[in-house]
Design an enzyme around this catalytic site. Structure first.
Site, mmCIF file in Angstrom:
data_model
loop_
_atom_site.group_PDB
_atom_site.id
_atom_site.type_symbol
_atom_site.label_atom_id
_atom_site.label_comp_id
_atom_site.label_asym_id
_atom_site.label_seq_id
_atom_site.Cartn_x
_atom_site.Cartn_y
_atom_site.Cartn_z
ATOM 1 N N VAL A 32 2.488 -5.192 3.623
ATOM 2 C CA VAL A 32 2.186 -3.801 4.024
ATOM 3 C C VAL A 32 2.610 -2.824 2.929
ATOM 4 O O VAL A 32 1.890 -1.890 2.584
ATOM 5 C CB VAL A 32 2.973 -3.470 5.325
ATOM 6 C CG1 VAL A 32 2.920 -1.990 5.622
ATOM 7 C CG2 VAL A 32 2.427 -4.250 6.479
ATOM 8 N N ASP A 33 3.787 -3.052 2.363
ATOM 9 C CA ASP A 33 4.359 -2.174 1.326
ATOM 10 C C ASP A 33 3.358 -2.024 0.174
ATOM 11 O O ASP A 33 3.001 -0.917 -0.245
ATOM 12 C CB ASP A 33 5.656 -2.829 0.815
ATOM 13 C CG ASP A 33 6.618 -1.835 0.194
ATOM 14 O OD1 ASP A 33 7.712 -2.256 -0.202
ATOM 15 O OD2 ASP A 33 6.252 -0.641 0.109
ATOM 16 N N SER A 116 9.138 -6.701 9.672
ATOM 17 C CA SER A 116 9.898 -7.944 9.448
ATOM 18 C C SER A 116 9.159 -9.217 9.826
ATOM 19 O O SER A 116 9.698 -10.315 9.606
ATOM 20 C CB SER A 116 11.239 -7.931 10.205
ATOM 21 O OG SER A 116 12.151 -7.076 9.549
ATOM 22 N N GLY A 118 6.580 -10.552 8.573
ATOM 23 C CA GLY A 118 5.862 -11.205 7.462
ATOM 24 C C GLY A 118 6.847 -11.921 6.555
ATOM 25 O O GLY A 118 7.510 -12.882 6.957
HETATM 26 N N1 APR Z 1 -1.853 -3.512 7.793
HETATM 27 C C1 APR Z 1 -1.123 -3.869 8.866
HETATM 28 N N2 APR Z 1 -0.272 -4.914 8.887
HETATM 29 C C2 APR Z 1 -0.169 -5.634 7.751
HETATM 30 C C3 APR Z 1 -0.889 -5.316 6.562
HETATM 31 C C4 APR Z 1 -1.760 -4.206 6.624
HETATM 32 N N3 APR Z 1 -2.481 -3.822 5.554
HETATM 33 N N4 APR Z 1 -0.541 -6.227 5.604
HETATM 34 C C5 APR Z 1 0.335 -7.086 6.188
HETATM 35 N N5 APR Z 1 0.555 -6.744 7.463
HETATM 36 C C6 APR Z 1 1.429 -7.380 8.459
HETATM 37 C C7 APR Z 1 1.847 -8.783 8.175
HETATM 38 O O1 APR Z 1 0.837 -9.697 8.618
HETATM 39 C C8 APR Z 1 3.115 -8.882 9.008
HETATM 40 O O2 APR Z 1 2.776 -9.206 10.356
HETATM 41 O O3 APR Z 1 2.625 -6.646 8.487
HETATM 42 C C9 APR Z 1 3.684 -7.466 8.969
HETATM 43 C C10 APR Z 1 4.902 -7.282 8.070
HETATM 44 O O4 APR Z 1 4.742 -8.114 6.932
HETATM 45 P P1 APR Z 1 5.351 -7.711 5.481
HETATM 46 O O5 APR Z 1 4.492 -6.714 4.845
HETATM 47 O O6 APR Z 1 5.592 -8.998 4.763
HETATM 48 O O7 APR Z 1 6.742 -6.985 5.786
HETATM 49 P P2 APR Z 1 8.162 -7.611 6.149
HETATM 50 O O8 APR Z 1 8.037 -8.921 6.851
HETATM 51 O O9 APR Z 1 8.890 -6.511 6.828
HETATM 52 O O10 APR Z 1 8.802 -7.896 4.726
HETATM 53 C C11 APR Z 1 9.149 -6.783 3.940
HETATM 54 O O11 APR Z 1 7.892 -7.622 2.116
HETATM 55 O O12 APR Z 1 6.182 -6.520 1.078
HETATM 56 C C12 APR Z 1 7.520 -6.798 1.002
HETATM 57 O O13 APR Z 1 8.451 -4.891 -0.131
HETATM 58 C C13 APR Z 1 8.351 -5.559 1.118
HETATM 59 O O14 APR Z 1 10.339 -6.686 0.477
HETATM 60 C C14 APR Z 1 9.645 -6.147 1.577
HETATM 61 C C15 APR Z 1 9.215 -7.260 2.495
#
Ligand code: APR
Length: 348
Positions: A32-33, A116, A118
């Site tokens: 997502v980031d 969290s 992902g």
């Molecule tokens: N829109 C909505 N949801 C999304 C998108 C999107 N474009 N891309 C991914 N997701 C979902 C993933 O499928 C997951 O269910 O968002 C959820 C969170 O996944 P992550 O982005 O991996 O976030 P997180 O698990 O909180 O990990 C955070 O990942 O990207 C890095 O910089 C971030 O270090 C941090 C870590």
């Protein structure tokens, strides 16, 4: 519907604020980031550089730049370590802190990803439950539209056991009851005509005959009304709105307690309260039935007053019947399951 789950890319959500699942540096990453930074453009990173990072469980707000959203709220979820390191409380804090910032900045609509769930490894079903519970608690005291945005068809969003129980209930009722009920109904309505016919053609032939004689009325009169229908018809003069208000009083609830529990927004409830003949959507009636913890017969009665019925040719209806007949009235759990089965959510 103040709290709903949608399948989308969060960067496409046209809300006042979207929430970013960031890391402590706030300097971007993957998932997502990465998606949010790509869609917002380089100005977002430039502003993030001025924030000095963010602790886990806390949140910080920036502008949305090239995104449709006016703001991006950056929050840092916990890394899953098995559940014994305060992960649940830290995750709940992410939602609470983000919602506090959204409210302080006048946001009326907010979209969250599954924080969290992902890279940070939080089990999806539990992550969704924390999100829904925390947002639901916030909505008891605030008016806001909150979207939980699910991006991919990963692992289940509900417990394996619940999913399996409902899958079985749907398969049983959807198939057997559907054909049995038709067969029983045909036998009752066309009586000896259908019984004598050797095949569907015979029954089809019988239909016009029954329809042109007073046999149809006689046979129909003999067709006993389903349980509870006779008593419910005796109260046909009571409208849906009147039954709803009567039930709220009987349950000793306030109006606000009822509509908040039903995931119904205040404006819609006001319309229902002020119009004795208001015709609600089926998802609204069912949300109230769950909030009022009605029995399956009371639920059928309330639906009938709004012009609806529970049918076994609808997976949505069968899932609702599963929850109501098992006395499971948690609207969050019902909506999680409906979402998992690609069905409309209840509320209004
Ligand atoms: N829109 C909505 N949801 C999304 C998108 C999107 N474009 N891309 C991914 N997701 C979902 C993933 O499928 C997951 O269910 O968002 C959820 C969170 O996944 P992550 O982005 O991996 O976030 P997180 O698990 O909180 O990990 C955070 O990942 O990207 C890095 O910089 C971030 O270090 C941090 C870590």
């Amino acid at each position: 519907m103040p709290l709903t789950i949608v399948r989308n890319d969060i960067t496409k959500m046209d809300c006042d604020a979207i929430v970013n699942a960031a890391n402590n540096s706030l300097l971007g990453g993957g998932g997502v980031d990465g998606a949010i930074h790509r869609a917002a453009g380089p100005e977002l990173l430039a502003e993030c550089r001025t924030l000095g990072g963010c602790d886990t469980g806390r949140a910080k707000i920036t502008k949305g730049y090239r995104l449709a959203a006016k703001y991006v709220i950056h929050t840092v979820g916990p890394i899953w370590q098995g559940g014994g390191h305060g992960e649940r409380e830290l995750l709940a804090s992410c939602y609470r802190e983000s919602l506090r910032l959204a409210a302080e900045n006048g946001c009326k609509t907010v979209a969250f990803p599954l924080i969290s769930a992902g890279v940070y490894g939080y089990p999806r079903a539990e992550a969704l439950r924390v999100a829904m519970d925390t947002c639901s608690d916030f909505l008891m005291e605030h008016d806001m539209m909150i979207y939980i945005v699910v991006f991919d068809r990963g692992s289940l969003l509900v417990s394996e056991k619940l999913f399996a129980d409902i899958r079985r209930f749907v398969d049983d009722n959807y198939v057997s009851e559907h054909t049995d009920k038709d067969r029983k109904l045909r036998a009752r309505l066309f009586g000896s005509f259908a019984a004598k016919s050797e095949s569907m053609e015979g029954a089809a032939m019988a239909a016009p005959m029954a329809a042109h004689s007073n046999m149809a009325e006689t046979v129909c009169e003999e067709a006993a009304l389903p349980d509870g229908l006779a008593e419910a018809m005796a109260r046909m003069d009571e409208s849906f709105s009147q039954m709803l208000l009567r039930k709220i009083d009987e349950k000793g609830l306030t109006d606000a307690q009822c509509y908040k529990k039903a995931n119904i927004d205040r404006k819609l409830f006001s319309k229902i309260r002020s119009d004795v003949n208001y015709k609600p959507k089926k998802i609204t009636v069912i949300a109230f039935a769950a909030a009022l913890e009605l029995t399956i017969d009371e639920t059928r009665d309330m639906l009938m007053k709004a012009g609806f019925a529970l049918s076994h040719s609808s997976k949505f209806d069968i899932i609702i019947e599963y929850f109501i007949s098992h006395g499971r009235y948690d609207i969050i759990e019902i909506n999680e399951v409906l979402f998992e089965f690609d069905q409309p959510l209840i509320g209004g």
